[in-house]
Write an enzyme that holds these catalytic residues in place. Structure first.
Site, PDB file in Angstrom:
ATOM      1  N   THR A  28     -41.417 -46.921 -16.170  1.00  0.00           N
ATOM      2  CA  THR A  28     -41.455 -48.102 -15.325  1.00  0.00           C
ATOM      3  C   THR A  28     -42.014 -49.240 -16.139  1.00  0.00           C
ATOM      4  O   THR A  28     -42.980 -49.193 -16.955  1.00  0.00           O
ATOM      5  CB  THR A  28     -42.210 -48.041 -14.191  1.00  0.00           C
ATOM      6  OG1 THR A  28     -41.532 -47.034 -13.188  1.00  0.00           O
ATOM      7  CG2 THR A  28     -42.427 -49.462 -13.465  1.00  0.00           C
ATOM      8  N   GLN A 101     -33.044 -42.523 -12.519  1.00  0.00           N
ATOM      9  CA  GLN A 101     -34.085 -42.045 -11.472  1.00  0.00           C
ATOM     10  C   GLN A 101     -34.074 -42.929 -10.053  1.00  0.00           C
ATOM     11  O   GLN A 101     -34.167 -44.121 -10.150  1.00  0.00           O
ATOM     12  CB  GLN A 101     -35.248 -41.893 -12.124  1.00  0.00           C
ATOM     13  CG  GLN A 101     -36.366 -40.988 -11.061  1.00  0.00           C
ATOM     14  CD  GLN A 101     -37.720 -41.403 -11.775  1.00  0.00           C
ATOM     15  OE1 GLN A 101     -38.227 -42.333 -11.652  1.00  0.00           O
ATOM     16  NE2 GLN A 101     -38.320 -40.202 -11.947  1.00  0.00           N
ATOM     17  N   HIS A 177     -36.345 -38.743  -7.718  1.00  0.00           N
ATOM     18  CA  HIS A 177     -37.726 -38.695  -7.834  1.00  0.00           C
ATOM     19  C   HIS A 177     -38.382 -38.207  -6.621  1.00  0.00           C
ATOM     20  O   HIS A 177     -38.516 -38.824  -5.431  1.00  0.00           O
ATOM     21  CB  HIS A 177     -38.078 -39.914  -7.891  1.00  0.00           C
ATOM     22  CG  HIS A 177     -39.672 -40.388  -8.744  1.00  0.00           C
ATOM     23  ND1 HIS A 177     -40.343 -39.335  -8.784  1.00  0.00           N
ATOM     24  CD2 HIS A 177     -40.293 -41.339  -9.200  1.00  0.00           C
ATOM     25  CE1 HIS A 177     -41.533 -39.880  -9.429  1.00  0.00           C
ATOM     26  NE2 HIS A 177     -41.194 -41.008  -9.658  1.00  0.00           N
ATOM     27  N   ASN A 180     -45.058 -37.545  -8.192  1.00  0.00           N
ATOM     28  CA  ASN A 180     -46.036 -38.615  -8.464  1.00  0.00           C
ATOM     29  C   ASN A 180     -46.322 -39.229  -7.078  1.00  0.00           C
ATOM     30  O   ASN A 180     -46.684 -40.644  -7.307  1.00  0.00           O
ATOM     31  CB  ASN A 180     -45.464 -39.593  -9.492  1.00  0.00           C
ATOM     32  CG  ASN A 180     -45.406 -39.127 -10.797  1.00  0.00           C
ATOM     33  OD1 ASN A 180     -45.796 -37.849 -10.913  1.00  0.00           O
ATOM     34  ND2 ASN A 180     -44.695 -39.600 -11.845  1.00  0.00           N
ATOM     35  N   TYR A 182     -44.752 -40.338  -4.362  1.00  0.00           N
ATOM     36  CA  TYR A 182     -43.639 -40.989  -3.736  1.00  0.00           C
ATOM     37  C   TYR A 182     -43.098 -40.479  -2.432  1.00  0.00           C
ATOM     38  O   TYR A 182     -43.738 -39.444  -2.210  1.00  0.00           O
ATOM     39  CB  TYR A 182     -42.715 -41.560  -4.576  1.00  0.00           C
ATOM     40  CG  TYR A 182     -43.311 -42.413  -5.831  1.00  0.00           C
ATOM     41  CD1 TYR A 182     -43.989 -43.637  -5.388  1.00  0.00           C
ATOM     42  CD2 TYR A 182     -43.561 -42.019  -6.971  1.00  0.00           C
ATOM     43  CE1 TYR A 182     -44.664 -44.462  -6.280  1.00  0.00           C
ATOM     44  CE2 TYR A 182     -43.938 -42.907  -8.057  1.00  0.00           C
ATOM     45  CZ  TYR A 182     -44.553 -43.906  -7.825  1.00  0.00           C
ATOM     46  OH  TYR A 182     -45.340 -44.836  -8.711  1.00  0.00           O
ATOM     47  N   ARG A 229     -36.937 -34.489  -9.878  1.00  0.00           N
ATOM     48  CA  ARG A 229     -38.223 -34.376 -10.748  1.00  0.00           C
ATOM     49  C   ARG A 229     -39.564 -34.000  -9.648  1.00  0.00           C
ATOM     50  O   ARG A 229     -39.335 -34.509  -8.529  1.00  0.00           O
ATOM     51  CB  ARG A 229     -38.691 -35.594 -11.224  1.00  0.00           C
ATOM     52  CG  ARG A 229     -40.048 -35.754 -12.359  1.00  0.00           C
ATOM     53  CD  ARG A 229     -40.092 -37.085 -12.765  1.00  0.00           C
ATOM     54  NE  ARG A 229     -40.946 -36.739 -14.150  1.00  0.00           N
ATOM     55  CZ  ARG A 229     -41.677 -37.900 -14.541  1.00  0.00           C
ATOM     56  NH1 ARG A 229     -42.012 -38.923 -13.811  1.00  0.00           N
ATOM     57  NH2 ARG A 229     -42.182 -37.520 -15.568  1.00  0.00           N
ATOM     58  N   ASN A 237     -51.183 -41.282  -7.162  1.00  0.00           N
ATOM     59  CA  ASN A 237     -51.125 -42.075  -6.108  1.00  0.00           C
ATOM     60  C   ASN A 237     -51.749 -41.478  -4.734  1.00  0.00           C
ATOM     61  O   ASN A 237     -51.386 -41.798  -3.780  1.00  0.00           O
ATOM     62  CB  ASN A 237     -49.425 -42.375  -5.734  1.00  0.00           C
ATOM     63  CG  ASN A 237     -49.138 -43.387  -6.921  1.00  0.00           C
ATOM     64  OD1 ASN A 237     -49.763 -44.329  -7.102  1.00  0.00           O
ATOM     65  ND2 ASN A 237     -47.977 -43.038  -7.479  1.00  0.00           N
ATOM     66  N   GLY A 319     -42.912 -39.412 -22.794  1.00  0.00           N
ATOM     67  CA  GLY A 319     -42.669 -40.544 -22.035  1.00  0.00           C
ATOM     68  C   GLY A 319     -43.248 -41.523 -22.890  1.00  0.00           C
ATOM     69  O   GLY A 319     -42.358 -42.099 -23.827  1.00  0.00           O
ATOM     70  N   ARG A 320     -44.336 -41.861 -22.874  1.00  0.00           N
ATOM     71  CA  ARG A 320     -44.678 -43.012 -23.835  1.00  0.00           C
ATOM     72  C   ARG A 320     -44.494 -42.981 -25.008  1.00  0.00           C
ATOM     73  O   ARG A 320     -44.424 -44.387 -25.781  1.00  0.00           O
ATOM     74  CB  ARG A 320     -46.253 -43.373 -23.534  1.00  0.00           C
ATOM     75  CG  ARG A 320     -46.530 -43.763 -21.792  1.00  0.00           C
ATOM     76  CD  ARG A 320     -47.989 -44.265 -21.600  1.00  0.00           C
ATOM     77  NE  ARG A 320     -48.092 -44.840 -20.361  1.00  0.00           N
ATOM     78  CZ  ARG A 320     -49.367 -45.391 -19.766  1.00  0.00           C
ATOM     79  NH1 ARG A 320     -50.416 -45.584 -20.636  1.00  0.00           N
ATOM     80  NH2 ARG A 320     -49.370 -45.741 -18.786  1.00  0.00           N
TER      81      ARG A 320
END
Length: 363
Positions: A28, A101, A177, A180, A182, A229, A237, A319-320
């Protein structure tokens, strides 16, 4: 004699033929434009990273109700579909593959992002102990309301419509998704799902929403273009569950019925400790899901190569590192150093910290 597979070998997963086993994880970046249409800058951003075997796009909401953060792109309006087309075209022209996603955040939202300023929706009216990104900063999420049983089918239909839109926009497939903290994760976990109808209680009931979403999406675009995922051991979260192995074994059993292109698993706490639940058996999730397995969370080259060579994963997601290293695949191949990440430019803003990280030869 069979050669040991390598991180840089091509692989076929479902309907997707990939040039290597390195996946760009969803990231994101909060740079969508008016109407939550992807910005023109996103064309270059994704093109720069098309040497990944597979790109999983940033999370993209399936409806306005599914949005949890400011300036994230959607895939539910005609303008959003048109906005994604130059991005998918650029990735394909560069030889890459990209899936979108599909995202519904559930309770991880704020009234200012919801239709008519309504409360966010969730399986149960339990507020998340987390924050969202609003007006260039972070704010507490809003109190959610519990979904009525009769509303759930409409959300399932939104997933299917978003998947259809994704194919129209030129994506090679979708990643649902379910991780995480959600909406799908909220249905799966008993810390957030206190329902007494057919969607709550037993693991079988708590996996019902996931099963319905998978059925709707695979019926629409095919299982070979559908991935999922999961984050079975992550507290992201504010999500919690009394027995994660039992819950996610049940979820993986559901996945195993569909013959998905892949299951993408966050191993440990999202962006944190891989051993957050020390004895969690990710191999059991892989076995039950019966799908190519993308391993994720804290991988470097050595750990990724060992996972592929040892048969513990079919692909590995980074990722990062992909943010500050658009040519991450080549850097990993050469064993070159990785460029550092500028954390101040992760969320929001323009080209700086987005498309201006130089490739290796210019660094």
């Amino acid at each position: 004699m069979t050669r040991t597979p390598s991180l840089f070998d091509p692989v076929e997963i479902g309907a997707l033929k990939l040039s290597n086993r390195i996946v760009m994880a969803p990231l994101t970046r909060n740079r969508a434009g008016p109407g939550d249409v992807p910005s023109a800058l996103a064309v270059e951003y994704y093109r720069q990273r098309a040497t990944a075997g597979l790109i999983v796009s940033e999370g993209s909401q399936i409806s306005q109700q599914g949005q949890g953060y400011e300036s994230t792109p959607g895939i539910y309006t005609a303008a959003q579909v048109e906005g994604w087309k130059p991005i998918t075209r650029a990735v394909h022209d560069a030889g890459g593959r990209i899936v979108i996603q599909l995202w519904h955040v559930g309770r991880v939202s704020h009234v200012s992002l919801q239709p008519g300023g309504a409360a966010p929706v969730a399986p149960s009216a339990i507020r998340a102990e987390t924050k969202t990104y609003l007006k260039g900063g972070f704010a507490d999420v809003s109190e959610p309301r519990a979904l009525e049983t009769g509303e759930i089918a409409g959300i399932v239909a939104d997933y299917a419509a978003a998947a259809k839109n994704a194919i129209e926009a030129g994506f090679d497939g979708v990643e649902i998704h379910g991780a995480n903290g959600y909406l799908i994760d909220q249905f799966l976990c008993d810390g957030t799902n206190r329902r007494t109808d057919a969607y709550g209680g037993s693991p079988e009931n708590r996996t019902r929403f996931l099963a319905e979403v998978l059925a709707a999406v695979t019926d629409t675009i095919g299982a070979g273009r559908t991935g999922l995922r999961l984050s079975p051991a992550s507290p992201a979260n504010g999500i919690s569950d009394s027995n994660r192995q039992v819950t996610f074994n049940a979820a993986a059993d559901v996945v195993g019925r569909f013959g998905l292109a892949f299951v993408h698993v966050v191993e440990g706490a999202t962006g944190g400790a891989r051993d957050f639940i020390p004895d969690f058996d990710f191999a059991e999730i892989r076995r039950r899901a019966k799908a190519p397995y993308i391993a994720n969370n804290g991988y470097d080259k050595a750990l990724a190569e060992a996972a592929i060579a040892g048969g513990r994963a079919d692909l590995v997601a980074f990722g990062r590192p992909f943010i500050s290293n658009p040519d991450l695949v080549e850097r990993l191949r050469r064993g070159a150093p990785l460029a550092p990440l500028n954390r101040d430019t992760l969320y929001g803003g323009g080209a700086h910290g987005y498309t201006d990280y130089p490739p290796l030869e210019n660094a």
